[in-house]
Scaffold this active site. Structure first.
Site, PDB file in Angstrom:
ATOM      1  CG  ASP B   2      -0.203  -0.327   2.523  1.00 24.88           C
ATOM      2  OD1 ASP B   2      -0.833  -0.850   3.441  1.00 24.88           O
ATOM      3  OD2 ASP B   2       1.025  -0.069   2.594  1.00 24.88           O
ATOM      4  CG  ASP B  71      -9.390  -0.886  11.672  1.00 20.13           C
ATOM      5  OD1 ASP B  71      -8.379  -1.569  11.408  1.00 20.13           O
ATOM      6  OD2 ASP B  71      -9.736   0.086  10.986  1.00 20.13           O
ATOM      7  CG  HIS B  73      -6.664  -2.111   8.611  1.00 18.05           C
ATOM      8  ND1 HIS B  73      -6.824  -0.889   9.204  1.00 18.05           N
ATOM      9  CD2 HIS B  73      -5.322  -2.275   8.481  1.00 18.05           C
ATOM     10  CE1 HIS B  73      -5.637  -0.349   9.440  1.00 18.05           C
ATOM     11  NE2 HIS B  73      -4.708  -1.166   9.009  1.00 18.05           N
ATOM     12  CD  GLU B  78      -8.957   1.548   6.987  1.00 16.97           C
ATOM     13  OE1 GLU B  78      -8.676   2.692   7.358  1.00 16.97           O
ATOM     14  OE2 GLU B  78      -8.529   0.528   7.560  1.00 16.97           O
TER      15      GLU B  78
END
Lengths: 409, 206
Positions: B2, B71, B73, B78
């Site tokens: 990413d 979270d 991810h 996400e």
């Protein structure tokens, strides 16, 4: 030749297994060089997708920007203030010999002399890039003749001058030409000094205060007119006094133009300044300290008696005396000795000691983008040092220009 | 895997900088074998499509190594990301932006809000996946990832359906797991040692 179109095709050198001085810290990083300049390896990797053409293992040593000496009167028997037909050879000899001291750029210094000497000598000392032939000449430092009679030190009284008649025109007539001049040391208490300081500053010449009996107020005025340096702090000026600190007070003055601070030269040879005084200055204003050698022609000559011009000099280790006396006859400590002594006397960090001999003089002369730094894009002038800061090798434009005997293959 | 959108490539917090400083500069990889998404490309979707193409041309991913966010991810997929997604532009969740703020002088306005990321589907195509999870702050996400169902709100849970995934954790990361789960996997060490022991005695026998 640095930079330019050929640079992209030039060889990429990667110095590995070293610690480099960058951003005020010694980092465990490789130093990359191409076309005589420091290269950004991340940019090379992602944009050009290239690796190094050659790797050099630095044996765990320190790589620091090459030292810059802004006050050196000669050395190895050469006197820059002597008007000969071939001043160039003398400058070249000193330039080559100081490579072993880690100096990659310098300002040949002329002491108070008659106009004829300036007219003859100055045109023979052009600004010149360094290389295997020797350290680069950044420009001449003219120390005098517009200085205080009382604080002339070893400068010849007969040739002192003032510029009260025509200010800058007097100065120009005395020196002949300012083309090759980088620094002028003068005494600001001389009448009309402010016009002269402003004119010199407008020409890009660094004005330094020295050999002067100026009080703090006069010194501050001089700085507001453009002066940015103090020549060998403590020597040849009024001593610090608590109700009038004199020129020394510039180190902590709050009357300087905002955002500016003063730079000051110090001879850290263990002789010309008491270590306690060195520490007081350093602690008061560490960012402004510039190490200079103020070396005389006896620099680099072995122990014993030498005839230098009209003088008989006795060299004993790191001290030069007027022969047969105990009177000091100038400094003969090489720059790397000054750096080591400064480190030991002040207890400062290795980084600070190295910056005092490289970054600070570069900042003084407004050259800090290209000299005195190992930032990307800067000239690849650097020294390889062991942990006690002994010079093992010197590089100019990424080329090895000097190497200590023990390290040669 | 990413890169932030709109952050200069040489910004100290870009993934190009991270990969250079923590990996590439220490090894002798051929630069043309290093592919990182360009968050400053003029056509971001084309950049993502080209990335997928490069993966295919290289014969697919042999090993995918990554971590997870608090979270849950994986890369910048996400909560709410499609579990069959491919490399694309994603808007970062507030959780992620808050977690990143410390790298941008604590100034939320300086943190990038968008990133290019490999999709969950892209990673699922890898032959082997290794996820590294350390610290108590990741413990709840790890619980959701392996003890609850496959759910696009905890995208790393997709690897429950990957044939060859290993999650490497420290003690703190297991704090939200059932004791039984942790004991089972720790017990596997005993089996692992029994498997490697014969190798050692074979060596000593020589």
């Amino acid at each position: 030749m640095r930079g330019g179109q050929g640079a992209a095709r030039a060889l990429v050198l990667q110095f590995t297994n070293c610690r480099i001085l960058r951003g005020g810290a010694l980092l465990r990083e490789d130093l990359w060089v191409r076309g005589g300049r420091i290269l950004d390896p991340e940019k090379l990797f992602f944009e050009e997708r290239r690796v190094a053409d050659e790797q050099r293992d630095c044996g765990g040593c320190i790589l620091a920007p090459g030292f810059i000496d802004v006050q050196i009167n000669g050395g190895f028997g050469v006197d820059f203030s002597q008007a000969t037909e071939d001043v160039g050879s003398g400058v070249a000899l000193v330039a080559r010999r100081i490579l072993s001291h880690g100096v990659t750029s310098f300002c040949p210094t002329l002491v108070t002399s008659p106009p004829e000497v300036y007219h003859k000598v100055l045109p023979q000392i052009p600004v010149k890039s360094g290389g295997p032939h020797g350290a680069g000449v950044l420009g001449v430092h003219l120390e005098g003749p517009f200085i205080s009679r009382e604080k002339r030190g070893a400068h010849p009284e007969a040739h002192l001058r003032s510029f009260e008649a025509s200010a800058f025109q007097d100065l120009l007539a005395t020196y002949g030409s300012l083309d090759n001049v980088r620094i002028v040391t003068l005494a600001p208490e001389l009448d009309r000094s402010h016009e002269v300081i402003q004119a010199l500053t407008a020409l890009g010449i660094c004005v330094s205060l020295g050999h002067s009996v100026a009080d703090l107020g006069a010194a501050e005025e001089a700085v507001r007119s453009g002066a940015t340096f103090i020549t060998h702090l403590f020597n040849a000026m009024l001593p610090f006094h608590h109700r009038d600190p004199g020129i020394v007070g510039l180190l902590t003055s709050d009357q300087l133009p905002p955002g500016r601070h003063i730079f000051y030269g110090m001879i850290a040879d263990g002789m010309h300044t008491n270590p306690a005084a060195l520490r007081i200055a350093y602690r008061a204003h560490p960012q402004g300290l510039v190490l200079v050698t103020d070396a005389v022609p006896a620099l680099g000559l072995g122990n014993g008696r030498h005839t230098l011009g009209q003088q008989e000099v006795e060299v004993d280790g790191l001290t030069a005396y007027v022969a047969g006396t105990k009177t000091l006859s100038g400094s003969i400590a090489p720059m790397d000795v000054c750096v080591r002594h400064f480190l030991q006397a002040t207890g400062c960090s290795v980084e600070a000691a190295l910056e005092a001999a490289s970054l600070h003089p570069a900042q003084l002369l407004g050259l800090e983008k290209h000299k005195g730094t190992l930032d990307f894009g800067a000239d690849a002038d650097f020294v390889v040092l062991d942990d006690s800061l002994h010079v093992l090798a010197t590089y100019i434009s990424g080329e090895l220009v000097w190497q200590a005997e023990e390290t040669r293959q | 895997m990413d890169e932030y959108v709109g952050l200069p490539r040489n910004h100290p917090e870009s993934y190009h900088s991270y990969m250079w400083n923590n990996f590439f500069k220490h090894i002798d990889i051929d630069p043309s074998n290093a592919h990182i998404l360009d968050g400053n490309a003029t056509d971001l979707q084309a950049e993502c499509d080209a990335f997928e193409k490069k993966i295919k041309e290289a014969g697919g991913i042999d090993l995918f190594v990554g971590g997870i966010g608090p979270d849950g991810h994986i890369a910048f997929n996400e909560p709410g990301s499609s579990l069959v997604s491919r490399t694309r532009l994603k808007t970062l969740a507030m959780d992620t932006i808050l977690a990143n703020a410390k790298y941008f002088d604590g100034d939320l306005s300086k943190v990038p809000t968008m990133a290019l990321t490999v999709g969950v589907g892209t990673v699922m195509d890898a032959r082997e996946v290794m996820i590294l999870i350390t610290g108590a702050h990741k413990a709840f996400a790890l619980y959701k990832a392996i003890e609850e169902g496959v759910n696009h709100m905890w995208t790393v849970s997709a690897f429950q359906q990957h044939p060859r995934t290993i999650f490497v954790c420290d003690e703190d990361a297991t704090l939200e797991l059932r004791v039984k789960t942790v004991k089972y996997f720790k017990g596997l060490m005993h089996v692992h040692n029994k498997l490697v022991d014969p190798l050692y005695s074979m060596k000593e026998g020589n």
